[in-house]
Structures are given as C-alpha cells and as structure tokens.
Design an enzyme around this catalytic site. Structure first.
Site, PDB file in Angstrom:
ATOM      1  N   ARG A   1      25.126  24.854 -29.900  1.00  0.00           N
ATOM      2  CA  ARG A   1      23.672  24.673 -29.816  1.00  0.00           C
ATOM      3  C   ARG A   1      22.946  25.565 -30.816  1.00  0.00           C
ATOM      4  NH1 ARG A   1      23.470  25.111 -23.334  1.00  0.00           N
ATOM      5  NH2 ARG A   1      25.307  26.379 -23.776  1.00  0.00           N
TER       6      ARG A   1
ATOM      7  N   SER B   1      40.771  34.482 -17.402  1.00  0.00           N
ATOM      8  CA  SER B   1      40.123  34.237 -16.100  1.00  0.00           C
ATOM      9  C   SER B   1      41.086  34.620 -14.989  1.00  0.00           C
ATOM     10  CB  SER B   1      39.793  32.751 -15.955  1.00  0.00           C
ATOM     11  OG  SER B   1      39.351  32.456 -14.640  1.00  0.00           O
TER      12      SER B   1
ATOM     13  N   PRO C   1      37.884  37.515 -15.932  1.00  0.00           N
ATOM     14  CA  PRO C   1      36.876  37.677 -14.889  1.00  0.00           C
ATOM     15  C   PRO C   1      37.129  36.783 -13.676  1.00  0.00           C
ATOM     16  CG  PRO C   1      35.874  37.085 -17.032  1.00  0.00           C
ATOM     17  CD  PRO C   1      37.345  36.795 -17.105  1.00  0.00           C
ATOM     18  N   GLY C   2      36.590  37.241 -12.539  1.00  0.00           N
ATOM     19  CA  GLY C   2      36.444  36.382 -11.364  1.00  0.00           C
ATOM     20  C   GLY C   2      35.105  35.673 -11.494  1.00  0.00           C
TER      21      GLY C   2
ATOM     22  N   ALA D   1      28.343  32.174 -27.994  1.00  0.00           N
ATOM     23  CA  ALA D   1      27.300  33.203 -27.828  1.00  0.00           C
ATOM     24  C   ALA D   1      25.981  32.615 -27.341  1.00  0.00           C
ATOM     25  CB  ALA D   1      27.086  33.937 -29.149  1.00  0.00           C
TER      26      ALA D   1
ATOM     27  N   TYR E   1      42.147  23.417 -15.606  1.00  0.00           N
ATOM     28  CA  TYR E   1      41.432  24.635 -16.028  1.00  0.00           C
ATOM     29  C   TYR E   1      42.348  25.848 -15.858  1.00  0.00           C
ATOM     30  CZ  TYR E   1      38.118  28.477 -16.325  1.00  0.00           C
ATOM     31  OH  TYR E   1      37.492  29.656 -16.690  1.00  0.00           O
TER      32      TYR E   1
ATOM     33  N   THR F   1      26.846  32.267 -14.536  1.00  0.00           N
ATOM     34  CA  THR F   1      26.461  31.889 -15.913  1.00  0.00           C
ATOM     35  C   THR F   1      26.198  30.380 -15.898  1.00  0.00           C
ATOM     36  OG1 THR F   1      28.742  31.351 -16.446  1.00  0.00           O
ATOM     37  CG2 THR F   1      28.056  33.625 -16.914  1.00  0.00           C
TER      38      THR F   1
HETATM   39  P1  NDP Z   1      28.723  29.369 -20.124  1.00  0.00           P
HETATM   40  O1  NDP Z   1      28.764  27.917 -19.838  1.00  0.00           O
HETATM   41  O2  NDP Z   1      27.482  30.106 -19.767  1.00  0.00           O
HETATM   42  O3  NDP Z   1      29.063  29.638 -21.661  1.00  0.00           O
HETATM   43  C1  NDP Z   1      30.087  28.945 -22.328  1.00  0.00           C
HETATM   44  C2  NDP Z   1      29.946  29.144 -23.819  1.00  0.00           C
HETATM   45  O4  NDP Z   1      31.031  28.462 -24.487  1.00  0.00           O
HETATM   46  C3  NDP Z   1      28.655  28.560 -24.371  1.00  0.00           C
HETATM   47  O5  NDP Z   1      28.076  29.467 -25.263  1.00  0.00           O
HETATM   48  C4  NDP Z   1      29.088  27.297 -25.099  1.00  0.00           C
HETATM   49  O6  NDP Z   1      28.275  27.068 -26.236  1.00  0.00           O
HETATM   50  C5  NDP Z   1      30.510  27.693 -25.547  1.00  0.00           C
HETATM   51  N1  NDP Z   1      31.312  26.491 -25.792  1.00  0.00           N
HETATM   52  C6  NDP Z   1      31.779  25.609 -24.874  1.00  0.00           C
HETATM   53  N2  NDP Z   1      32.414  24.588 -25.491  1.00  0.00           N
HETATM   54  C7  NDP Z   1      32.338  24.833 -26.836  1.00  0.00           C
HETATM   55  C8  NDP Z   1      32.791  24.144 -27.994  1.00  0.00           C
HETATM   56  N3  NDP Z   1      33.467  22.980 -27.894  1.00  0.00           N
HETATM   57  N4  NDP Z   1      32.522  24.673 -29.208  1.00  0.00           N
HETATM   58  C9  NDP Z   1      31.863  25.839 -29.312  1.00  0.00           C
HETATM   59  N5  NDP Z   1      31.411  26.567 -28.249  1.00  0.00           N
HETATM   60  C10 NDP Z   1      31.640  26.045 -27.031  1.00  0.00           C
HETATM   61  O7  NDP Z   1      29.964  29.994 -19.341  1.00  0.00           O
HETATM   62  P2  NDP Z   1      30.575  31.493 -19.327  1.00  0.00           P
HETATM   63  O8  NDP Z   1      29.760  32.429 -20.097  1.00  0.00           O
HETATM   64  O9  NDP Z   1      30.877  31.800 -17.914  1.00  0.00           O
HETATM   65  O10 NDP Z   1      31.964  31.201 -20.064  1.00  0.00           O
HETATM   66  C11 NDP Z   1      32.492  32.012 -21.104  1.00  0.00           C
HETATM   67  C12 NDP Z   1      33.988  32.145 -20.920  1.00  0.00           C
HETATM   68  O11 NDP Z   1      34.245  32.872 -19.729  1.00  0.00           O
HETATM   69  C13 NDP Z   1      34.737  30.825 -20.796  1.00  0.00           C
HETATM   70  O12 NDP Z   1      35.925  30.913 -21.562  1.00  0.00           O
HETATM   71  C14 NDP Z   1      35.070  30.745 -19.304  1.00  0.00           C
HETATM   72  O13 NDP Z   1      36.231  29.991 -19.061  1.00  0.00           O
HETATM   73  C15 NDP Z   1      35.268  32.207 -19.007  1.00  0.00           C
HETATM   74  N6  NDP Z   1      35.175  32.595 -17.606  1.00  0.00           N
HETATM   75  C16 NDP Z   1      34.025  32.379 -16.890  1.00  0.00           C
HETATM   76  C17 NDP Z   1      33.956  32.764 -15.572  1.00  0.00           C
HETATM   77  C18 NDP Z   1      32.759  32.509 -14.708  1.00  0.00           C
HETATM   78  O14 NDP Z   1      32.879  32.605 -13.475  1.00  0.00           O
HETATM   79  N7  NDP Z   1      31.600  32.239 -15.270  1.00  0.00           N
HETATM   80  C19 NDP Z   1      35.089  33.467 -14.933  1.00  0.00           C
HETATM   81  C20 NDP Z   1      36.238  33.618 -15.771  1.00  0.00           C
HETATM   82  C21 NDP Z   1      36.262  33.214 -17.063  1.00  0.00           C
HETATM   83  P3  NDP Z   1      27.632  25.654 -26.635  1.00  0.00           P
HETATM   84  O15 NDP Z   1      27.443  24.877 -25.364  1.00  0.00           O
HETATM   85  O16 NDP Z   1      26.366  26.011 -27.330  1.00  0.00           O
HETATM   86  O17 NDP Z   1      28.645  25.058 -27.549  1.00  0.00           O
HETATM   87  C1  8X3 Z   2      36.178  30.993 -13.747  1.00  0.00           C
HETATM   88  C2  8X3 Z   2      36.441  31.602 -12.428  1.00  0.00           C
HETATM   89  O1  8X3 Z   2      37.546  31.283 -10.150  1.00  0.00           O
HETATM   90  O2  8X3 Z   2      36.220  29.435 -11.002  1.00  0.00           O
HETATM   91  O3  8X3 Z   2      37.248  31.151 -14.628  1.00  0.00           O
HETATM   92  O4  8X3 Z   2      38.344  29.928 -11.944  1.00  0.00           O
HETATM   93  S1  8X3 Z   2      37.165  30.511 -11.341  1.00  0.00           S
END
Ligand code: NDP
Ligand code: 8X3
Length: 254
Positions: A35, A140, A183-184, A10, A153, A188
């Site tokens: 964090r 994803s 999601p695509g 979050a 990944y 973020t």
């Molecule tokens: P961000 O990097 O903005 O957020 C990732 C979040 O995951 C952070 O809050 C981070 O918190 C948390 N996280 C990562 N590793 C850990 C850990 N070891 N323990 C606890 N928390 C962890 O990326 P997104 O918001 O984009 O990612 C969220 C999800 O969406 C992921 O599963 C990603 O694979 C998925 N996704 C993203 C896409 C994109 O294009 N952005 C597309 C498809 C899927 P902290 O660092 O504080 O631990």
């Molecule tokens: C994140 C989107 O297309 O980089 O899951 O795999 S992509």
C-alpha cells in the site's frame, strides 16, 4: 548515513511499530509493503518527527521480479543494510484442511515463506560483503504449536522457524546474526485479514484480556539489535501475560 534498516510489511501492525521505534533511535529506513499511500504517509511522518531518511518501495513480496527490482534499484549509499526485519506476512482464512481455500494457502505460502526467502536472498549478499548484519524473522507461536484450523498458517510459521535456524548456520561464517521473534496474540490488522474483513469477529479475538500491541514486539526487535557484537539472541517467544500457549488464553467475561 545512519544505520540502515529494511522493514517489510511496514504499512501496518508490527512492521509499522518497528518503523517508528527504529526511526526514533535514528536508523535510516527502507520501508516496504503493497500500500503505497500508507508508505508515503508513514515516511513523511517519520522524516518530520525524527529527522531520519526514509526510502519507500511499494511492491508485492510474493513477486520475485518485484523483489529483484527493489534490490537492483537501491541507490549505492543505501546498500549498506545493517538490519533486515522480515515481517510481512498473513494468515488467510480459518478453515479445517478439508474445506480450505487453496488460493488462501497459496497466498500464505507465497508471502510467509517465499517472500521472506526472496528478501533474504536479495539482502544477505550485501551483508556478507560487509561481514556484518542482523536478520530478524517474525515467526509466531503458530511456528511452535499447531491449533485447529491453523493448518497451513502454522505450517508456514514452522517453516520460518526452520529457515531461521538454517540461515543462522549458513550466515555464521560472515558474522551475521539471525534472530527469530515469535509472538503470540498481537492486536494488529492480522485478525481482520485472517477473517476476511469481518471486523466484529476480529475484535472478539482480543476481547476479555490485554493482547500485545505492535509496539511490544517492535521494542523487543530493537532491543536485540542493541547487544554487543559478540552477543546474539536466537529466539524470543513473546506472549500476552494472559496467554499460556497457542490455545489457552485467560479471558474475563465482557
Ligand atoms: P498486519 O496485517 O497488521 O500487517 C501485515 C503486514 O504485512 C502489512 O504491512 C502488509 O502490507 C504486509 N504484507 C502482507 N502481504 C504482503 C505482500 N504480499 N507483499 C508485501 N507486504 C505484504 O499484521 P501483523 O502486523 O500482525 O503481522 C506482521 C507479521 O507478524 C506477520 O508475519 C504475522 O504472521 C506475524 N504475527 C502476527 C501475530 C499477531 O497476532 N498479530 C502473532 C504472530 C506473528 P500491505 O498490506 O500494505 O502489503
Ligand atoms: C499469529 C498468532 O496464535 O493466531 O501468528 O497463530 S496465532
């Protein structure tokens, strides 16, 4: 108390946007991430803006003992969890398999698959007791397709796809819904993390078209939780209008 929703990851991106939307809709929240400073700031803002209760737990989802500590130290009143959003995850590196960094592989497998499993194993028995609950897994488009350098990944997100299907079958007798949202491209912290802090390269991923925002995914996540008890959305694949599939994005020259 209001409905209790747990959101992993979050502190940023999609998880942060989910926290905002569920708080806006009067859910009490348990927010997690590594964090602590970010969790504290987000918690203070949500409490003051929306008057909801927020519990925060800073831990590394890869560490099984930390997940156990989290679930065992939940106050009784907070055990009535109605929604779990398994969102925490990452891509680390973008290399062909023969050059891949094995530490990156471990991190993705441990976070995206094992972390999601630990949280589900911890929370689902509480839902089973109440015969009610909804688990939302953030998969994803990389869980539907494989692209060059996406190897590990993509494999972790294919695993999320399989686990979402498996959970749905196992939790069926208890009336627990399981939805996967895939999601695509969402702008973020994702690409900054994947490209190891290279801000310029990360920004390029989203140039020349309008990517999704975390809020677009959060709104869908909230929507699926508002449906009547007898209706479940199993799967959503959500992309920017400019994206046809994992590798085809219509970009204007900038
Ligand atoms: P961000 O990097 O903005 O957020 C990732 C979040 O995951 C952070 O809050 C981070 O918190 C948390 N996280 C990562 N590793 C850990 C850990 N070891 N323990 C606890 N928390 C962890 O990326 P997104 O918001 O984009 O990612 C969220 C999800 O969406 C992921 O599963 C990603 O694979 C998925 N996704 C993203 C896409 C994109 O294009 N952005 C597309 C498809 C899927 P902290 O660092 O504080 O631990
Ligand atoms: C994140 C989107 O297309 O980089 O899951 O795999 S992509």
């Amino acid at each position: 108390m209001n409905k209790i929703t747990v959101i992993t990851g979050a502190t940023s991106g999609i998880g942060n946007a989910c926290a905002e939307i569920f708080a806006q809709n009067q859910h009490d929240l348990i927010i997690t991430g590594r964090r602590a400073d970010r969790l504290e700031k987000i918690s203070a803002e949500l409490k003051s803006e929306y008057g909801v209760q927020v519990l925060l737990f800073a831990f590394d989802i890869r560490k099984r003992q930390e997940v156990d500590y989290f679930i065992n130290s939940l106050p009784e009143a907070w055990k009535d969890i109605k929604i779990l959003i398994n969102n925490a995850g990452l891509a680390a590196g973008f290399d062909p398999i023969q050059e891949g960094n094995i530490d990156d592989w471990e991190q993705m497998i441990d976070t995206n698959i094992k972390g999601l499993l630990y949280m589900t194993r911890a929370v689902s028995p509480l839902m089973i007791e109440k015969r009610e609950g909804h688990i939302i897994n953030i998969g994803s488009i990389a869980g539907r397709e494989v692209y060059a350098n996406g190897n590990v990944y993509c494999a972790t997100k294919h695993a999320v796809d399989a686990l979402s299907k498996g959970m749905r079958i196992d939790l069926l007798p208890y009336g627990i819904k399981v939805t996967q949202i895939a999601p695509g491209a969402v702008e973020t912290g994702f690409s900054i993390v994947r490209l190891k802090g290279d801000l310029e390269k990360a920004a390029k991923v989203y140039q020349g078209y309008k990517p999704l925002k975390g809020k677009d995914i959060a709104e869908a996540a909230y929507y699926v939780t508002t449906l009547p008890a007898h209706v479940n959305i199993n799967d959503l694949l959500i992309v920017p209008t400019a994206q046809a599939n994992a590798t085809t994005v219509f970009k204007k020259k900038v």
